[in-house]
Design an enzyme around this catalytic site. Structure first.
Site, PDB file in Angstrom:
ATOM      1  N   CYS A 115     115.542  89.332  68.515  1.00  0.00           N
ATOM      2  CA  CYS A 115     115.511  89.909  67.166  1.00  0.00           C
ATOM      3  C   CYS A 115     114.244  90.712  66.891  1.00  0.00           C
ATOM      4  O   CYS A 115     114.296  91.816  66.328  1.00  0.00           O
ATOM      5  CB  CYS A 115     115.666  88.801  66.124  1.00  0.00           C
ATOM      6  SG  CYS A 115     114.603  87.372  66.389  1.00  0.00           S
ATOM      7  N   HIS A 133     112.383  89.437  59.360  1.00  0.00           N
ATOM      8  CA  HIS A 133     111.174  89.463  60.201  1.00  0.00           C
ATOM      9  C   HIS A 133     110.320  90.675  59.837  1.00  0.00           C
ATOM     10  O   HIS A 133     110.846  91.784  59.631  1.00  0.00           O
ATOM     11  CB  HIS A 133     111.552  89.574  61.683  1.00  0.00           C
ATOM     12  CG  HIS A 133     112.129  88.333  62.269  1.00  0.00           C
ATOM     13  ND1 HIS A 133     112.229  87.139  61.595  1.00  0.00           N
ATOM     14  CD2 HIS A 133     112.643  88.102  63.521  1.00  0.00           C
ATOM     15  CE1 HIS A 133     112.770  86.229  62.391  1.00  0.00           C
ATOM     16  NE2 HIS A 133     113.032  86.785  63.560  1.00  0.00           N
TER      17      HIS A 133
END
Length: 343
Positions: free
Chosen positions: A133, A247
């Site tokens: 990710c 994130h």
């Protein structure tokens, strides 16, 4: 347009649920959906297009029985290692969201905005790997700038949400915060992470390797080289933060030529699936709370280095369950369909 039989392995997990949402939102050419999970999930259902679908047990022969053509895996590396070959044997293309196949030389590691041509390699093993990710959102921003200025080094610090560690990790953050407000934080369970995550940051994601970097940090190093087909010096520090989704990354880029922040902003504005949010006077910059459920990567705080004319600094944010997992996997499937149609 041809429609496809699609299986989602780990359909009731955090990423699996997000894959179903993305498939639904983009009106994927779906003939039949097969939601798969372990025997523990039998009796449970997932919702898709307003209907409830029974979860089917993941077995060695289920892909053949269900005539699966595209299998999206997000149920853990050991599950992919065991069952992906059976999906391939049944004639499906596997798009795997775990780390198991990523560094296999015969398996393409793909971010469609960066290296879509690598998808053609899938025929070697029938598998396409979805990157980590934190790597996905970073390379989306790196690629157009590398083409313009020739990237030679990346230094990145990540601020990674708890959802990157799954549903139980998100629940642990919520439970610890509830415990804090009831003055019982010292008694709250610490299980998903090795430290308390509420009101804290943990400068460790995954296990440490002998060189002092964690496995998560080394994934970013190795995956970036494979995706971009270029040896780029890269150092990462990956940090878990008390955020549920999204994130963030503080990225420093060193190029082989002089770079302009204004020019870089325009390059990124024109890049696929990048949104530039960068207006210091209005205090506008990317933040996790603004990226939830978005399929784009947000970039801001773009500025030149104070001491070197070949360096840029920027802040990159994306929904890790979407851009960092589900959306990228579905985009790979879309690109695979497009390439198969051209073949």
């Amino acid at each position: 347009m041809k429609k496809y039989n699609v299986a989602v392995v780990g359909a009731n997990g955090a990423v699996g649920e997000e894959i179903l949402r993305v498939l639904e939102e983009i009106d994927f050419p779906l003939a039949k959906l097969t939601p798969l999970a372990s025997a523990r999930s039998i009796g449970k259902q997932v919702e898709f297009n307003g209907e409830q679908h029974d979860i089917i047990e993941l077995t060695e022969d289920v892909f053949e029985k269900e005539q699966v053509e595209i299998a999206l895996f997000s149920a853990g590396g050991s599950v992919s290692a065991k069952f992906a070959p059976f999906a391939v044997k049944a004639g499906a293309v596997v798009i795997d969201n775990t780390s198991h196949f990523r560094m296999d030389d015969d398996v393409p590691l793909v971010v469609p905005e960066v290296n879509p041509e690598d998808i053609a390699m899938y025929k070697k093993k029938g598998i396409i790997a979805n990157p980590n990710c934190s790597t996905i959102q970073m390379v989306q921003a790196l690629k157009p700038l590398d083409e313009a200025y020739d990237l030679v080094r990346v230094d990145v610090a990540t601020y990674q949400a708890t959802s990157g560690a799954g549903k139980s990790a998100m629940e642990e953050l919520v439970n610890q915060m509830q415990a804090f407000f009831s003055f019982t934080l010292d008694e709250a369970e610490v299980k998903a992470f090795n430290q308390q995550i509420a009101l804290n940051v943990i400068p460790q994601i995954d296990k440490f390797t002998p060189n002092g970097y964690t496995k998560e940090e080394m994934k970013m190093v190795n995956e970036t080289t494979k995706i971009m087909h270029k040896e780029i010096a890269l150092s990462a520090t990956c940090v878990r933060v008390p955020v549920l989704r999204g994130h963030s990354e503080d990225v420093t880029l060193t190029f082989d030529s002089e770079v302009s922040a204004n020019e870089a902003r325009e390059i990124l504005r024109k890049a696929a699936n990048i949104v530039v949010v960068d207006d210091p006077e209005k205090e506008l910059y990317p933040m996790p709370k603004d990226c939830v459920d978005a399929n784009e990567t947000f970039v801001g705080r773009i500025r030149e280095d104070l001491f070197a004319n070949n360096m840029l600094h920027m802040f990159v944010v994306a929904d890790n369950l979407r851009v960092g997992a589900a959306t990228n996997a579905v985009r790979i499937a879309q690109k695979w369909i497009e390439m198969e149609g051209e073949a």
